[in-house]
Enzyme design. Structure first.
Site, PDB file in Angstrom:
ATOM      1  N   ASP A   1       0.829  -1.210   0.000  1.00 32.64           N
ATOM      2  CA  ASP A   1       0.000   0.000   0.000  1.00 32.64           C
ATOM      3  C   ASP A   1       0.868   1.267   0.000  1.00 32.64           C
ATOM      4  O   ASP A   1       2.085   1.214   0.261  1.00 32.64           O
ATOM      5  CB  ASP A   1      -0.910  -0.031   1.239  1.00 32.64           C
ATOM      6  CG  ASP A   1      -2.252   0.618   0.982  1.00 32.64           C
ATOM      7  OD1 ASP A   1      -2.352   1.473   0.078  1.00 32.64           O
ATOM      8  OD2 ASP A   1      -3.212   0.290   1.705  1.00 32.64           O
TER       9      ASP A   1
ATOM     10  N   ASP B   1     -10.786   2.025  -3.160  1.00 31.05           N
ATOM     11  CA  ASP B   1     -11.320   1.647  -1.850  1.00 31.05           C
ATOM     12  C   ASP B   1     -12.843   1.633  -1.865  1.00 31.05           C
ATOM     13  O   ASP B   1     -13.472   1.146  -0.932  1.00 31.05           O
ATOM     14  CB  ASP B   1     -10.844   2.640  -0.771  1.00 31.05           C
ATOM     15  CG  ASP B   1      -9.450   2.293  -0.250  1.00 31.05           C
ATOM     16  OD1 ASP B   1      -8.889   1.271  -0.691  1.00 31.05           O
ATOM     17  OD2 ASP B   1      -8.937   3.041   0.594  1.00 31.05           O
TER      18      ASP B   1
HETATM   19  C1  GLA Z   1      -5.719   1.742   2.243  1.00 32.19           C
HETATM   20  C2  GLA Z   1      -6.146   0.591   1.367  1.00 32.19           C
HETATM   21  C3  GLA Z   1      -7.237  -0.200   2.072  1.00 32.19           C
HETATM   22  C4  GLA Z   1      -6.719  -0.696   3.392  1.00 32.19           C
HETATM   23  C5  GLA Z   1      -6.215   0.459   4.239  1.00 32.19           C
HETATM   24  C6  GLA Z   1      -5.523  -0.036   5.495  1.00 32.19           C
HETATM   25  O1  GLA Z   1      -6.730   2.674   2.367  1.00 32.19           O
HETATM   26  O2  GLA Z   1      -6.577   1.042   0.121  1.00 32.19           O
HETATM   27  O3  GLA Z   1      -7.661  -1.268   1.261  1.00 32.19           O
HETATM   28  O4  GLA Z   1      -5.675  -1.611   3.167  1.00 32.19           O
HETATM   29  O5  GLA Z   1      -5.300   1.275   3.527  1.00 32.19           O
HETATM   30  O6  GLA Z   1      -5.078   0.997   6.298  1.00 32.19           O
END
Ligand code: GLA
Length: 734
Positions: free
Chosen positions: A473, A543
């Site tokens: 990420d 997301d």
């Molecule tokens: C980001 C990712 C999510 C999740 C969060 C965790 O927003 O896109 O899918 O993994 O971080 O903190």
């Protein structure tokens, strides 16, 4: 040295050597011609040594006449240099268009005129050396044509052979030239967090469209992809389309310039904004690759070509990559509140419905209990996992799944042991504020110690634990992009070196741990590009897991990226994003158009929901090779508030088409638009079968490809947020 190498040091000595590959050099005309797939690309050396684009488009016959380089008139206000379709032009003379290379020399000279020096042809790769007319600035222009799709990768290596350092102020990989036309349509993709991959379509007019990221990373504001169609074709599958994608995960820029005579040039590479790269004698700078392709099969054909190229020539292990396993991810179920017992309970439930990979998301490391602390401290949290990760991983394996873990390696929370020990490891300007985003700062990966730390903890994590998958990420963009530890003249090189080190770390980890797969995530789809896809197996587009919103996001995504690299999760209803309620079947069908994941809180599911999920996952496994590897046809668009949307995936062998149909809400008793599949064998016989949903009894059970494609299929979806999945399967001739 490989066979077939032709090295020509001077144009006068150029000989017509035996030419078997896709690249031909005509020494008399001084033209290079590349043919592959359904594409021909021709460039030539003008009398003065300038390199010009002569043709790019539909494959020509070998006996067709070859256009010749020429220099056009211009006027006192627009010199010939500004109307010539340059392949790669230095900022020099009277150039007003975007140059490919702009250099500042220590003696104050900023004029750079690049002319042909020599070339080599090695299998699918042509390298042309150009050199300044006076100084030893040498640029290798590298062309590599993919034999199957005709997608051409272009990049430049800029070399300082002078005796003093000079500064590169602008460096673009390549320029794509299109002939004069007044009816070009430009497409590109814009977005923001939770609303990525919005498709923009607009007519091109004289002037300049700048697509750019100044964020240090790819960004989701604009994605580094474009497509230009001649004429605004009303359908997806006819028309001439030229497209391109920049393989770079740092700040970038693509300029689409149309001059007053309607000629178009598209120039892409590092954004010149805040850019400077000091090149010492003997050093060189490689630009990113700027890919370009052409299809006469409309924007649909262009997408399919790019998808095929990505899956067969870009992603790791291509062309023999594995199908994406069905995964479970804990994020929307447990947030940061992960622990051994809770994850094991979820894993048991996930395994019971057919999940193949269990991924524990954020929260397992350091003092992480929310997004204020812990990033940077990559040790297993001893309260949450008193026995380390092994018991959970063993349990996941016993359940028949492999195990994946979330990491965010390039970031640090100020509240972390790492930051307390190394406050100088982040991007910063001394004495200035350090702007936080999601309570975190960006590590300066350009620094050798930071690079070593990031590689070191990941290598250790993968060595000590049986981890098959990393969700990698990256949850903010850059601010205060200073690199105070570097010599002043090198500080802006952070934009290049940080990204190169990211790629190097990914490559080294993959080499040492070849079984590990990686997903690129950046708070959703803020790091999706052909650069990161060389090192990662899949990407997380957004997301936003609302299954209706996802239809539009996934549609935009599919213009540039293959469904086979796109992850999509089934999450809880009502969804957090819009508070919208949808059936579990609808959520599954929306997510089954890519790599399928489950992100729901399984602790709250009813027995009926488990039964439904089990059936849907089994159906997905039946069609997933077609969905992930097949050719995508966007039959009905979800854009512009459409009530309906339909996609078709046609298997590689053409024997199976999988169709997903979605309805937002029935209105005024209107029936669902007829569906016209594409790409079937016209004379072949196909039987139709509903995998989820009911087919209208009036639909014949089987008919010819022609029948399905031209008579169409009438489905009777009615209601709100309805969906169905059906297949057309080729019947063996008796
Ligand atoms: C980001 C990712 C999510 C999740 C969060 C965790 O927003 O896109 O899918 O993994 O971080 O903190």
């Amino acid at each position: 040295m490989s066979v077939g190498l032709i090295s020509v040091t001077s144009p006068l000595k150029a000989a017509t050597a035996p030419q078997s590959g896709p690249i031909r050099y005509d020494s008399a005309a001084r033209t290079f011609r590349m043919d592959a797939g359904d594409v021909t690309y021709i460039l030539g050396v003008a009398e003065d040594g300038d390199l010009q684009t002569l043709y790019w488009g539909k494959r020509l016959r070998i006996q067709d006449p070859s256009p010749a380089p020429r220099t056009e008139g211009g006027s006192g206000f627009e010199l010939p240099i500004d109307v010539t379709p340059h392949e790669f032009v230095g900022w020099g003379g009277g150039l007003y268009v975007v140059p490919n290379l702009k250099v500042s020399f220590p003696d104050g000279n900023r004029d750079l005129v690049l002319h042909y020096l020599s070339h080599t042809i090695r299998e699918n790769t042509l390298t042309i050396k150009v050199k300044d007319i006076e100084r030893d600035v040498v640029v290798d222009l590298i062309y590599e044509m993919d034999p199957a799709t005709g997608v051409l990768a272009r990049s430049a290596r800029i070399e300082n052979r002078t005796k003093e350092a000079f500064t590169i102020e602008e460096a673009f990989a390549a320029t794509w030239n299109l002939p004069s036309s007044s009816d070009y349509q430009l497409r590109y993709l814009t977005g923001r967090w939770a609303s990525e991959f919005n498709l923009q379509e607009q007519a091109l007019h004289p002037g300049k469209v700048v697509l750019e990221s100044r964020r240090g990373s790819t960004g989701d504001e604009v994605n580094p992809w474009f497509a230009i169609e001649r004429g605004a074709q009303p359908d997806q599958d006819t028309g001439d389309v030229w497209f391109g994608a920049l393989a770079w995960s740092g700040s970038w820029q693509i300029n689409v310039e149309q001059n007053a005579a309607n000629r178009v040039r598209v120039t892409g590479g590092f954004t010149p904004f805040d850019f400077a790269y000091s090149l010492k004698p003997g050093q060189s700078l490689d630009t990113p690759k700027f890919y370009g392709g052409y299809s006469d099969g409309g924007i649909g054909g262009a997408s399919r070509l790019l998808h095929r190229f990505e899956l067969d020539a870009v992603v790791p292990q291509s062309p023999n990559r594995k199908l994406r396993p069905v995964l479970y991810n804990s994020w929307e179920a447990t947030g940061f509140d992960v622990n051994e017992a809770g994850q094991e309970a979820l894993a048991e439930k996930a395994a019971s419905i057919g999940v193949e990979r269990f991924v524990m998301d954020d929260g397992w490391f350091g003092k992480r209990k929310d997004d204020h602390a812990g990033l940077g401290d990559w040790y297993v949290n001893p309260q949450k996992f008193p026995n380390g990760l092994k018991p959970l991983i063993d349990k996941v394996h016993t359940l028949g799944m492999d195990f994946g873990l979330w990491v965010e390696p390039e970031m640090v929370n100020p509240d972390s042991d790492l930051y307390r020990a190394h406050p100088d490891w982040v991007l910063n300007f001394p004495g200035r504020p350090r702007t936080e985003g999601r309570n975190q700062l960006v590590l300066n990966l350009a620094r050798p110690d930071v690079r070593a730390y990031v590689y070191g903890f990941l290598d250790k994590l993968l060595t000590e634990n049986d981890v098959a998958f990393l969700k990698w990420d990256y949850n903010r963009n850059w601010s205060e992009p200073g690199w105070p530890a570097a010599p002043l003249e090198q500080q802006k090189q952070v934009y290049v070196e940080a990204v190169r080190n990211l790629y190097n770390i990914l490559a080294e980890l993959r080499a040492k741990h070849p079984k590990v797969e990686i997903e690129s995530c950046s708070g959703g789809g803020a790091r999706v590009d052909l650069g990161v896809l060389r090192y990662t197996d899949e990407v997380w587009p957004s997301d936003n897991t609302d299954p209706f919103d996802r239809l539009r996001i996934q549609n935009g995504f599919s213009y540039a990226y293959a469904p086979g690299v796109m992850m999509a999760w089934v999450t809880d209803s009502p969804n957090w994003m819009n508070n919208r309620s949808t059936s579990l079947e609808y959520r599954f069908l929306s997510s089954m158009q890519g790599g399928l994941g489950i992100g729901a809180n399984l602790n709250k599911w009813t027995p009926e929901e488990f039964a439904t999920a089990k059936t849907m996952i089994a159906q997905y496994k039946r069609v997933r090779s077609t969905v992930q590897e097949g050719a995508l046809y966007r039959l009905i668009s979800p854009e512009n508030g459409s009530e309906h949307s339909v996609t078709e995936s046609l298997s590689k062998d053409g024997r199976e088409a999988t169709l997903f149909a979605f309805l937002h809400s029935s209105q005024l008793g209107e029936s669902y638009p007829r569906i016209y599949p594409r790409g079937l064998d016209e004379a072949g016989e196909y039987s139709i079968r509903a995998l989820d949903g009911q087919l209208d009894s009036r639909i014949p059970q089987h008919a010819s490809g022609d029948y399905w494609m031209h008579h169409g299929i009438e489905i009777s979806l009615r209601g709100d947020f309805q969906a169905m999945l059906f297949t057309l399967e080729k019947v063996e001739a008796k």
